[in-house]
Write an enzyme that holds these catalytic residues in place. Sequence first.
Site, PDB file in Angstrom:
ATOM      1  N   ALA A  95       3.921   1.573  -0.907  1.00  0.00           N
ATOM      2  CA  ALA A  95       4.627   1.692  -2.189  1.00  0.00           C
ATOM      3  C   ALA A  95       3.694   2.289  -3.250  1.00  0.00           C
ATOM      4  O   ALA A  95       4.085   3.181  -4.014  1.00  0.00           O
ATOM      5  CB  ALA A  95       5.133   0.321  -2.637  1.00  0.00           C
ATOM      6  N   TYR A 106       0.836  -1.208   0.000  1.00  0.00           N
ATOM      7  CA  TYR A 106       0.000   0.000   0.000  1.00  0.00           C
ATOM      8  C   TYR A 106       0.870   1.258   0.000  1.00  0.00           C
ATOM      9  O   TYR A 106       0.670   2.176  -0.796  1.00  0.00           O
ATOM     10  CB  TYR A 106      -0.891  -0.047   1.243  1.00  0.00           C
ATOM     11  N   LYS A 129       1.052   4.180  -2.719  1.00  0.00           N
ATOM     12  CA  LYS A 129       0.717   5.575  -2.387  1.00  0.00           C
ATOM     13  C   LYS A 129       1.899   6.510  -2.661  1.00  0.00           C
ATOM     14  O   LYS A 129       1.721   7.676  -2.994  1.00  0.00           O
ATOM     15  CB  LYS A 129       0.268   5.673  -0.930  1.00  0.00           C
TER      16      LYS A 129
HETATM   17  N1  LIG Z   1      -9.405   6.168   5.994  1.00  0.00           N
HETATM   18  C1  LIG Z   1      -8.137   6.524   6.213  1.00  0.00           C
HETATM   19  O1  LIG Z   1      -7.687   6.626   7.364  1.00  0.00           O
HETATM   20  C2  LIG Z   1      -7.217   6.828   5.055  1.00  0.00           C
HETATM   21  C3  LIG Z   1      -5.944   7.329   5.332  1.00  0.00           C
HETATM   22  C4  LIG Z   1      -5.085   7.624   4.286  1.00  0.00           C
HETATM   23  C5  LIG Z   1      -5.507   7.437   2.986  1.00  0.00           C
HETATM   24  N2  LIG Z   1      -6.750   6.946   2.736  1.00  0.00           N
HETATM   25  C6  LIG Z   1      -7.133   6.752   1.337  1.00  0.00           C
HETATM   26  O2  LIG Z   1      -8.353   7.417   1.104  1.00  0.00           O
HETATM   27  C7  LIG Z   1      -9.071   6.721   0.086  1.00  0.00           C
HETATM   28  C8  LIG Z   1     -10.468   6.384   0.582  1.00  0.00           C
HETATM   29  O3  LIG Z   1     -10.348   5.573   1.718  1.00  0.00           O
HETATM   30  P1  LIG Z   1     -11.570   5.317   2.722  1.00  0.00           P
HETATM   31  O4  LIG Z   1     -10.964   5.115   4.048  1.00  0.00           O
HETATM   32  O5  LIG Z   1     -12.618   6.323   2.518  1.00  0.00           O
HETATM   33  O6  LIG Z   1     -12.026   3.873   2.195  1.00  0.00           O
HETATM   34  P2  LIG Z   1     -13.455   3.135   2.243  1.00  0.00           P
HETATM   35  O7  LIG Z   1     -13.137   1.691   2.249  1.00  0.00           O
HETATM   36  O8  LIG Z   1     -14.318   3.706   3.303  1.00  0.00           O
HETATM   37  O9  LIG Z   1     -14.064   3.533   0.825  1.00  0.00           O
HETATM   38  C9  LIG Z   1     -13.373   3.209  -0.356  1.00  0.00           C
HETATM   39  C10 LIG Z   1     -14.346   3.131  -1.516  1.00  0.00           C
HETATM   40  O10 LIG Z   1     -13.585   2.775  -2.670  1.00  0.00           O
HETATM   41  C11 LIG Z   1     -14.280   1.753  -3.366  1.00  0.00           C
HETATM   42  N3  LIG Z   1     -13.327   0.921  -4.107  1.00  0.00           N
HETATM   43  C12 LIG Z   1     -12.392   0.076  -3.585  1.00  0.00           C
HETATM   44  N4  LIG Z   1     -11.754  -0.547  -4.575  1.00  0.00           N
HETATM   45  C13 LIG Z   1     -12.300  -0.120  -5.733  1.00  0.00           C
HETATM   46  C14 LIG Z   1     -12.072  -0.436  -7.097  1.00  0.00           C
HETATM   47  N5  LIG Z   1     -11.175  -1.361  -7.466  1.00  0.00           N
HETATM   48  N6  LIG Z   1     -12.798   0.208  -8.033  1.00  0.00           N
HETATM   49  C15 LIG Z   1     -13.732   1.112  -7.683  1.00  0.00           C
HETATM   50  N7  LIG Z   1     -14.011   1.432  -6.411  1.00  0.00           N
HETATM   51  C16 LIG Z   1     -13.294   0.818  -5.447  1.00  0.00           C
HETATM   52  C17 LIG Z   1     -14.988   0.944  -2.292  1.00  0.00           C
HETATM   53  O11 LIG Z   1     -16.073   0.192  -2.828  1.00  0.00           O
HETATM   54  C18 LIG Z   1     -15.422   2.042  -1.323  1.00  0.00           C
HETATM   55  O12 LIG Z   1     -16.694   2.559  -1.641  1.00  0.00           O
HETATM   56  C19 LIG Z   1      -8.235   5.485  -0.271  1.00  0.00           C
HETATM   57  O13 LIG Z   1      -7.449   5.758  -1.410  1.00  0.00           O
HETATM   58  C20 LIG Z   1      -7.359   5.312   0.945  1.00  0.00           C
HETATM   59  O14 LIG Z   1      -6.180   4.639   0.657  1.00  0.00           O
HETATM   60  C21 LIG Z   1      -7.618   6.629   3.739  1.00  0.00           C
END
Ligand SMILES: NC(=O)c1ccc[n+]([C@@H]2O[C@H](COP(=O)([O-])OP(=O)(O)OC[C@H]3O[C@@H](n4cnc5c(N)ncnc54)[C@H](O)[C@@H]3O)[C@@H](O)[C@H]2O)c1
Length: 244
Positions: A152, A150, A154
Amino acid sequence: MLNDKVAIITGAAAGIGEATALFFAELGAKVVVLDRDGVGARHVAARIGDAAMAVEADMRDRTRLAAAVEATLERFSRIDILINNAGVYPRMPFLELTEEQWSDMQDVNLAGTFRMSQLVAAHMVKQKTGKIVNISSVTFFLGARLLSHYVAAKGGVIGLTRVMAKELGDYNIHVNCITPGAVQTASEKFFVTEEQSREFLTMQSLRRRLQPVDIARVCAFLAGPLSDGMTGQTVNVDGGWALY
Ligand SMILES: NC(=O)c1ccc[n+]([C@@H]2O[C@H](COP(=O)([O-])OP(=O)(O)OC[C@H]3O[C@@H](n4cnc5c(N)ncnc54)[C@H](O)[C@@H]3O)[C@@H](O)[C@H]2O)c1
């Protein structure tokens, strides 16, 4: 602030993407709620109403993403904003990580951002304007156990942001990146214990958990006119965890 702007938000059925879709709609944008979870995407779009359209597409499927771009143009005639938010973060020890798990992570979190950006940028180039916001993670700065694949990916998103900003600046397309910290999403309860949740607070400067809307607000800043002088930047939104 985003009146009549057309925004595609990936991974918008839940978490940060959902909050961004709802917030952008509040700011007057027309929103394409793209997600592999079609039911969830339709639910979010229905909460917004006529200004939203749900599209079921997987970030690994270029054909479906191209169809999503076409459907957006058919419905709203233009694309002003792309938020590359869809991502997954399954944990796995580095020593046990398989080739398949590694490749799937890169395919969704990094190549998905490349694919969607390339498809959307082709239209933004013709418009000579556009804003792309990529969602990376503060874990790139900090490292994180069990997330080598992950972190890598990001890091790749930050690199991609910088080169896209250089090349697409010729067409007045802005490309920036956000590195969220530990955001308290609904799905968090499946992998974060209450004790871990409290631990996040001890890492941060601010004494409250970050909410999805905290990231949505910075997305709005980077997608709107207030950031017109910025491109190629990585904005850390982590409550003061990593202080670079
Ligand atoms: N939540 C955190 O603490 C956090 C921290 C840093 C970065 N992020 C990043 O923020 C972004 C959103 O994360 P989140 O926590 O809201 O996640 P989440 O799991 O709540 O929501 C992610 C959404 O992406 C969709 N998704 C996943 N894989 C997919 C694919 N292959 N094609 C289309 N849709 C897809 C899922 O169905 C879901 O609706 C991600 O890129 C994550 O890496 C989150």
